[in-house]
Design a protein around this motif. Structure first.
Motif, PDB file in Angstrom:
ATOM      1  N   THR A 171       0.828  -1.207   0.000  1.00 55.52           N
ATOM      2  CA  THR A 171       0.000   0.000   0.000  1.00 55.52           C
ATOM      3  C   THR A 171       0.861   1.255   0.000  1.00 55.52           C
ATOM      4  OG1 THR A 171      -1.747  -1.188   1.179  1.00 55.52           O
ATOM      5  CG2 THR A 171      -1.863   1.205   1.201  1.00 55.52           C
ATOM      6  N   TYR A 172       1.912   1.259   0.803  1.00 50.98           N
ATOM      7  CA  TYR A 172       2.810   2.423   0.834  1.00 50.98           C
ATOM      8  C   TYR A 172       3.563   2.583  -0.486  1.00 50.98           C
ATOM      9  CZ  TYR A 172       2.168   3.953   5.625  1.00 50.98           C
ATOM     10  OH  TYR A 172       1.651   4.490   6.770  1.00 50.98           O
ATOM     11  N   VAL A 173       4.006   1.484  -1.066  1.00 53.13           N
ATOM     12  CA  VAL A 173       4.696   1.556  -2.358  1.00 53.13           C
ATOM     13  C   VAL A 173       3.725   2.017  -3.439  1.00 53.13           C
ATOM     14  CG1 VAL A 173       5.879   0.215  -4.136  1.00 53.13           C
ATOM     15  CG2 VAL A 173       6.464  -0.131  -1.741  1.00 53.13           C
ATOM     16  N   GLY A 174       2.496   1.513  -3.394  1.00 50.80           N
ATOM     17  CA  GLY A 174       1.479   1.966  -4.345  1.00 50.80           C
ATOM     18  C   GLY A 174       1.217   3.453  -4.216  1.00 50.80           C
ATOM     19  N   ALA A 175       1.179   3.936  -2.988  1.00 54.83           N
ATOM     20  CA  ALA A 175       0.991   5.373  -2.766  1.00 54.83           C
ATOM     21  C   ALA A 175       2.168   6.160  -3.341  1.00 54.83           C
ATOM     22  CB  ALA A 175       0.827   5.664  -1.281  1.00 54.83           C
ATOM     23  N   TYR A 176       3.368   5.629  -3.174  1.00 50.79           N
ATOM     24  CA  TYR A 176       4.552   6.298  -3.725  1.00 50.79           C
ATOM     25  C   TYR A 176       4.415   6.432  -5.244  1.00 50.79           C
ATOM     26  CZ  TYR A 176       9.401   7.368  -4.835  1.00 50.79           C
ATOM     27  OH  TYR A 176      10.537   7.971  -5.319  1.00 50.79           O
ATOM     28  N   TYR A 177       4.084   5.323  -5.899  1.00 49.56           N
ATOM     29  CA  TYR A 177       3.925   5.367  -7.355  1.00 49.56           C
ATOM     30  C   TYR A 177       2.755   6.252  -7.774  1.00 49.56           C
ATOM     31  CZ  TYR A 177       7.359   1.638  -7.949  1.00 49.56           C
ATOM     32  OH  TYR A 177       8.516   0.897  -7.955  1.00 49.56           O
ATOM     33  N   GLY A 178       1.715   6.286  -6.964  1.00 52.12           N
ATOM     34  CA  GLY A 178       0.585   7.151  -7.261  1.00 52.12           C
ATOM     35  C   GLY A 178       0.961   8.619  -7.207  1.00 52.12           C
ATOM     36  N   VAL A 179       1.730   8.999  -6.210  1.00 54.25           N
ATOM     37  CA  VAL A 179       2.156  10.397  -6.082  1.00 54.25           C
ATOM     38  C   VAL A 179       3.077  10.782  -7.244  1.00 54.25           C
ATOM     39  CG1 VAL A 179       3.462  12.033  -4.655  1.00 54.25           C
ATOM     40  CG2 VAL A 179       1.836  10.492  -3.583  1.00 54.25           C
ATOM     41  N   THR A 180       3.877   9.856  -7.728  1.00 51.79           N
ATOM     42  CA  THR A 180       4.763  10.181  -8.863  1.00 51.79           C
ATOM     43  C   THR A 180       3.967  10.588 -10.092  1.00 51.79           C
ATOM     44  OG1 THR A 180       4.903   7.883  -9.629  1.00 51.79           O
ATOM     45  CG2 THR A 180       6.623   8.645  -8.111  1.00 51.79           C
ATOM     46  N   GLU A 181       2.723  10.145 -10.182  1.00 51.71           N
ATOM     47  CA  GLU A 181       1.874  10.474 -11.335  1.00 51.71           C
ATOM     48  C   GLU A 181       1.159  11.815 -11.192  1.00 51.71           C
ATOM     49  OE1 GLU A 181       1.594   8.678 -14.168  1.00 51.71           O
ATOM     50  OE2 GLU A 181       3.126   7.322 -13.375  1.00 51.71           O
ATOM     51  N   MET A 182       1.283  12.454 -10.052  1.00 50.59           N
ATOM     52  CA  MET A 182       0.563  13.701  -9.791  1.00 50.59           C
ATOM     53  C   MET A 182       1.415  14.904 -10.178  1.00 50.59           C
ATOM     54  SD  MET A 182      -2.298  12.581  -8.869  1.00 50.59           S
ATOM     55  CE  MET A 182      -3.023  14.164  -8.542  1.00 50.59           C
ATOM     56  N   ASP A 183       1.636  15.066 -11.464  1.00 49.80           N
ATOM     57  CA  ASP A 183       2.484  16.154 -11.967  1.00 49.80           C
ATOM     58  C   ASP A 183       1.880  17.531 -11.721  1.00 49.80           C
ATOM     59  OD1 ASP A 183       4.395  14.356 -12.858  1.00 49.80           O
ATOM     60  OD2 ASP A 183       3.456  14.165 -14.829  1.00 49.80           O
ATOM     61  N   GLU A 184       0.574  17.603 -11.542  1.00 51.38           N
ATOM     62  CA  GLU A 184      -0.059  18.900 -11.325  1.00 51.38           C
ATOM     63  C   GLU A 184       0.155  19.432  -9.911  1.00 51.38           C
ATOM     64  OE1 GLU A 184      -3.411  15.757 -11.253  1.00 51.38           O
ATOM     65  OE2 GLU A 184      -1.546  16.067 -12.298  1.00 51.38           O
ATOM     66  N   TYR A 185       0.751  18.619  -9.040  1.00 52.59           N
ATOM     67  CA  TYR A 185       1.036  19.071  -7.674  1.00 52.59           C
ATOM     68  C   TYR A 185       2.511  19.458  -7.577  1.00 52.59           C
ATOM     69  CZ  TYR A 185       1.108  19.216  -2.595  1.00 52.59           C
ATOM     70  OH  TYR A 185       1.237  19.619  -1.286  1.00 52.59           O
ATOM     71  N   PRO A 186       2.804  20.734  -7.406  1.00 52.94           N
ATOM     72  CA  PRO A 186       4.196  21.202  -7.475  1.00 52.94           C
ATOM     73  C   PRO A 186       5.092  20.743  -6.308  1.00 52.94           C
ATOM     74  CG  PRO A 186       2.738  23.005  -6.842  1.00 52.94           C
ATOM     75  CD  PRO A 186       1.863  21.830  -7.169  1.00 52.94           C
TER      76      PRO A 186
END
Length: 101
Positions: free
Chosen positions: A9-24
């Motif tokens: 779950t934590y690793v999935g969250a890490y990869y999920g955040v990497t996809e959030m390019d709109e968050y500076p």
């Protein structure tokens, strides 16, 4: 939730955040997640677990799953509500795209 599920779950969250390019400020969140994941690995080194294989397995999951992991993990790390809102908007977009097919 057992340790392996929590790690995924934590690793999935890490990869999920990497996809959030709109968050500076995502680099700060990624740093915190990375530190937390590394601590989990260090604390559980005595187990016969291949953390790299688990992380690669999670990396192959659909973006929707990774973003859902973000919604589970990130509130525990006290991230900004802006990021959580952006993730929810992205999930809504994915859901709408799935409904069109």
């Amino acid at each position: 939730m057992n340790f392996i599920d929590m790690f995924k779950t934590y690793v999935g969250a890490y990869y999920g955040v990497t996809e959030m390019d709109e968050y500076p400020l995502k680099e700060y969140v990624l740093y915190d997640l990375k530190e937390h994941i590394q601590k989990m690995v260090m604390d559980n080194q005595d187990h016969n677990i291949s953390f790299i294989d688990l992380a690669q397995e999670v990396e192959k999951l659909h973006l929707k799953t990774k973003l859902q992991d973000c919604l589970i993990v990130l509130p525990k790390l006290n991230v900004s509500l802006e990021l959580l809102h952006l993730i929810k908007m992205r999930l809504r977009t994915i859901r709408e795209e799935e409904c069109q097919f």
